[in-house]
Design an enzyme around this catalytic site. Structure first.
Site, PDB file in Angstrom:
ATOM      1  CE  LYS A  22     -27.134-101.661  13.404  1.00  0.00           C
ATOM      2  NZ  LYS A  22     -25.780-102.042  13.837  1.00  0.00           N
ATOM      3  CG  ASN A  23     -24.204 -99.999  11.071  1.00  0.00           C
ATOM      4  OD1 ASN A  23     -24.585-100.145  12.234  1.00  0.00           O
ATOM      5  ND2 ASN A  23     -24.034-101.019  10.246  1.00  0.00           N
ATOM      6  CB  CYS A 129     -23.935-109.181  15.639  1.00  0.00           C
ATOM      7  SG  CYS A 129     -25.546-108.394  15.629  1.00  0.00           S
ATOM      8  NE  ARG A 134     -18.134-107.318  14.449  1.00  0.00           N
ATOM      9  CZ  ARG A 134     -19.240-106.587  14.465  1.00  0.00           C
ATOM     10  NH1 ARG A 134     -20.266-106.960  15.196  1.00  0.00           N
ATOM     11  NH2 ARG A 134     -19.331-105.492  13.746  1.00  0.00           N
ATOM     12  CG  ASP A 321     -24.026-105.295   7.745  1.00  0.00           C
ATOM     13  OD1 ASP A 321     -23.428-106.266   8.227  1.00  0.00           O
ATOM     14  OD2 ASP A 321     -23.758-104.115   8.046  1.00  0.00           O
ATOM     15  CB  ILE A 343     -16.844-108.870   5.470  1.00  0.00           C
ATOM     16  CG1 ILE A 343     -17.052-108.200   4.113  1.00  0.00           C
ATOM     17  CG2 ILE A 343     -16.478-107.840   6.551  1.00  0.00           C
ATOM     18  CD1 ILE A 343     -15.962-107.316   3.626  1.00  0.00           C
ATOM     19  NE  ARG A 413     -27.256-105.483  18.883  1.00  0.00           N
ATOM     20  CZ  ARG A 413     -26.116-105.862  19.404  1.00  0.00           C
ATOM     21  NH1 ARG A 413     -25.969-107.097  19.808  1.00  0.00           N
ATOM     22  NH2 ARG A 413     -25.127-105.028  19.529  1.00  0.00           N
TER      23      ARG A 413
HETATM   24  N1  EPU Z   1     -11.093-105.926  11.312  1.00  0.00           N
HETATM   25  C1  EPU Z   1      -9.831-106.203  11.791  1.00  0.00           C
HETATM   26  N2  EPU Z   1      -9.316-105.371  12.739  1.00  0.00           N
HETATM   27  C2  EPU Z   1      -9.979-104.274  13.190  1.00  0.00           C
HETATM   28  C3  EPU Z   1     -11.247-104.000  12.695  1.00  0.00           C
HETATM   29  C4  EPU Z   1     -11.784-104.842  11.733  1.00  0.00           C
HETATM   30  O1  EPU Z   1      -9.213-107.177  11.399  1.00  0.00           O
HETATM   31  O2  EPU Z   1      -9.433-103.560  14.045  1.00  0.00           O
HETATM   32  C5  EPU Z   1     -11.671-106.816  10.304  1.00  0.00           C
HETATM   33  C6  EPU Z   1     -12.981-107.435  10.743  1.00  0.00           C
HETATM   34  O3  EPU Z   1     -12.788-108.619  11.483  1.00  0.00           O
HETATM   35  C7  EPU Z   1     -13.686-107.684   9.426  1.00  0.00           C
HETATM   36  C8  EPU Z   1     -13.212-106.527   8.565  1.00  0.00           C
HETATM   37  O4  EPU Z   1     -12.026-106.036   9.180  1.00  0.00           O
HETATM   38  O5  EPU Z   1     -13.240-108.882   8.846  1.00  0.00           O
HETATM   39  C9  EPU Z   1     -14.201-105.412   8.434  1.00  0.00           C
HETATM   40  O6  EPU Z   1     -14.662-105.012   9.720  1.00  0.00           O
HETATM   41  P1  EPU Z   1     -15.080-103.514  10.005  1.00  0.00           P
HETATM   42  O7  EPU Z   1     -14.116-102.926  10.966  1.00  0.00           O
HETATM   43  O8  EPU Z   1     -15.277-102.790   8.704  1.00  0.00           O
HETATM   44  O9  EPU Z   1     -16.476-103.697  10.727  1.00  0.00           O
HETATM   45  P2  EPU Z   1     -17.050-102.696  11.812  1.00  0.00           P
HETATM   46  O10 EPU Z   1     -16.679-101.329  11.416  1.00  0.00           O
HETATM   47  O11 EPU Z   1     -16.734-103.158  13.167  1.00  0.00           O
HETATM   48  C10 EPU Z   1     -19.313-102.161  10.629  1.00  0.00           C
HETATM   49  C11 EPU Z   1     -20.767-102.386  10.905  1.00  0.00           C
HETATM   50  C12 EPU Z   1     -21.116-103.844  10.696  1.00  0.00           C
HETATM   51  C13 EPU Z   1     -20.715-104.256   9.271  1.00  0.00           C
HETATM   52  C14 EPU Z   1     -19.228-103.962   9.041  1.00  0.00           C
HETATM   53  C15 EPU Z   1     -18.770-104.265   7.621  1.00  0.00           C
HETATM   54  C16 EPU Z   1     -21.299-100.767  12.624  1.00  0.00           C
HETATM   55  C17 EPU Z   1     -21.757-100.514  14.013  1.00  0.00           C
HETATM   56  N3  EPU Z   1     -21.091-102.028  12.291  1.00  0.00           N
HETATM   57  O12 EPU Z   1     -18.616-102.920  11.607  1.00  0.00           O
HETATM   58  O13 EPU Z   1     -22.542-103.904  10.813  1.00  0.00           O
HETATM   59  O14 EPU Z   1     -20.971-105.620   9.090  1.00  0.00           O
HETATM   60  O15 EPU Z   1     -18.973-102.572   9.301  1.00  0.00           O
HETATM   61  O16 EPU Z   1     -19.498-103.538   6.710  1.00  0.00           O
HETATM   62  O17 EPU Z   1     -21.168 -99.850  11.851  1.00  0.00           O
HETATM   63  C18 EPU Z   1     -24.618-104.830  11.316  1.00  0.00           C
HETATM   64  O18 EPU Z   1     -25.101-103.697  11.222  1.00  0.00           O
HETATM   65  O19 EPU Z   1     -25.321-105.876  11.392  1.00  0.00           O
HETATM   66  C19 EPU Z   1     -23.165-104.976  11.360  1.00  0.00           C
HETATM   67  C20 EPU Z   1     -22.571-106.066  11.841  1.00  0.00           C
END
Ligand code: EPU
Length: 464
Positions: A22-23, A129, A134, A321, A343, A413
């Site tokens: 998915k991701n 979620c 976030r 995850d 995280i 999802r």
């Molecule tokens: N963060 C910031 N600022 C930003 C972006 C992120 O401070 O602009 C922080 C977040 O709050 C978090 C950390 O950085 O503490 C990591 O967040 P990241 O940006 O890596 O998460 P994401 O890219 O938004 C993806 C996956 C998530 C997964 C995370 C971490 C997708 C659609 N989502 O989210 O997946 O938990 O990476 O591996 O790719 C799930 O599939 O259930 C899910 C939540």
């Protein structure tokens, strides 16, 4: 909302086909906005988040089609994801629908491709979620370094880059480490920027590497994806491609716990252990046996789970995850386990629900202590987010008696046909559709008009 009725106690045995990630699929679909021609993607899982991304692409002038589902040659296995084609028909729109953008985090992945190819993007603040804070500051910082300007208008983020993007050096690490989608967003936008972009502190997750593989096939020049420094040499244009999405490592890990928690044995077809080294290390310490054999992963439960400690960490560390799913297993382990969630420090809503099944979990700040009990007992539990719902389903499969899992829209999802896949290896799960809402009509009375909503102030606020 649908719910599941789960009769616990069945020992799982047999073969399951792992779906595409998915991701990885979500940002890859968004990247197709940058090409002319017809992109053909294999192994895009059939999920509600993928449906939402599809609607966003349609809003942005794409024609998106699904081919017939793939027959899986495993007895009683459900058909899976048919190939998806994506073609840009009308490249003028920069403003996809608010509801879908707000419903999931990955809608932020539209920002980079739209700015790079169309020079403007208007996007509602992405949701997703409920697992804690976030923010999107790193996305905006990275794209600003490439020359985009952002402001907020009518509750949306508006980005503009009328003169195109220019390469730059960008540091993308935040307080909790690198950002996965932030790295993908900036890397994708930089493929069409003028000159060289260097992303320092890049996320190394397999989903970043898969997106880079897609973009390079489209004609981009990206090196270093999978390391903490990615270099992108901008090109003038990208072309459509055929691409196969990597297997979903989180679905794989979830099925591995399903084998371990039910005392069972599963063959996971098409799974990749090299994407799950930290998780497998902990699962083996908990007593399960795991081997890769002819492209499949075999997992067998040990006698009784043993306690382990783990800390969630950016890749190649233990994935956040899969934090909740291992917690379900450790709830019935010998001894006391400790989990530190690095995280998303508040990602523990499943602990309260697991406690309803008899689990003994004490959460203090970002640390959870799990005191293993002999067996879990059936209960009515409610999913709060995608991975929490997987953990509750796993716990219910091991519990004695029948459990009810509410709000399975969360699981839909991110897990393709999960109850059907689990049923084909011996689980007893019924999906119970939500009762249709009753609409009461009163004779002779006009329907009430929708409440009016005050428009937000539209003064421009620079956000990055
Ligand atoms: N963060 C910031 N600022 C930003 C972006 C992120 O401070 O602009 C922080 C977040 O709050 C978090 C950390 O950085 O503490 C990591 O967040 P990241 O940006 O890596 O998460 P994401 O890219 O938004 C993806 C996956 C998530 C997964 C995370 C971490 C997708 C659609 N989502 O989210 O997946 O938990 O990476 O591996 O790719 C799930 O599939 O259930 C899910 C939540």
């Amino acid at each position: 909302m649908d719910h599941f009725l789960i009769r616990g106690g069945s020992r799982l045995s047999g073969t399951v086909e792992i779906s595409g990630s998915k991701n990885a699929a979500l940002p890859i679909m968004a990247a197709c906005l940058m090409t002319d021609g017809i992109n053909r993607l294999h192994r895009v899982p059939a999920l509600s988040d993928i449906d939402a991304m599809t609607r966003l692409l349609v809003d942005l002038g794409c024609r998106v089609r699904r081919e017939a589902p793939r027959k899986i040659d495993i007895p009683n296995h459900p058909d899976l994801d048919g190939a998806m084609t994506i073609e840009v028909i009308d490249p003028t729109s920069v403003d996809p629908g608010d509801d879908d953008a707000r419903s999931m985090r990955a809608s932020i992945c539209m920002l980079g491709p739209l700015l790079a190819r169309r020079g403007k993007a208007i996007l509602a603040q992405p949701g997703g979620c409920s697992i804690g804070e976030r923010p999107i500051d790193l996305h905006l910082k990275g794209l600003s370094k490439l020359g985009a300007r952002f402001y907020r208008e009518d509750g949306c983020i508006v980005g503009e880059a009328p003169d195109g993007l220019r390469g730059a050096t960008v540091f993308l690490c935040g307080a909790s480490g690198p950002t996965v989608l932030g790295t993908i967003n900036v890397m994708t936008a930089a493929t069409l920027a003028e000159g060289e972009t260097r992303i320092v502190g890049a996320a190394c997750e397999p989903e970043v590497v898969d997106t880079a593989r897609l973009l390079n096939a489209m004609g981009a020049k990206i090196t270093g994806a999978g390391t903490s420094e990615i270099v992108i040499e901008g090109v003038k244009q990208l072309h459509a491609v055929e691409h196969t999405i990597i297997p979903d490592r989180i679905e794989t890990g979830t099925f591995m716990v399903a084998a371990a928690i039910t005392g069972g044995e599963l063959r996971l077809r098409g799974a990749r252990l090299d994407h799950l080294v930290a998780f497998v290390d902990r699962l083996e310490q908990a007593g399960a046996k795991v081997i890769q054999q002819n492209g499949d992963v075999l997992v067998r439960a040990g006698d009784r789970p043993q306690s382990v400690d783990y800390v969630t960490w950016p890749y190649p560390g233990y994935p956040t995850d899969l934090q909740a799913q291992l917690m379900a297993l450790l709830s019935t382990a010998d001894g006391k386990s400790r989990v530190i969630e690095h995280i998303y420090p508040q990602r523990f809503k499943h602990a309260t629900e697991l406690a309803k099944m008899g689990a003994q979990i004490d959460v203090t700040g970002s640390t959870a202590w799990i005191d293993g009990v002999n067996t879990l007992v059936a209960a009515t539990v409610r999913a709060s987010d995608l991975r929490a719902s997987a953990a509750l389903l796993l716990a219910a499969m091991s519990a004695s008696g029948s459990s009810k899992l509410e709000r399975v829209d969360h699981i839909d999802r991110g897990y393709e046909k999960i109850e059907q896949k689990l049923a084909c290896v011996g689980a007893e799960i019924d999906r119970c559709p939500a009762k249709p809402k009753l609409t009461v009509s009163v004779l002779g009375r006009e329907p009430e008009t929708a409440p009016t909503v005050e428009p937000e102030r539209t003064d421009r606020q620079i956000v990055a």
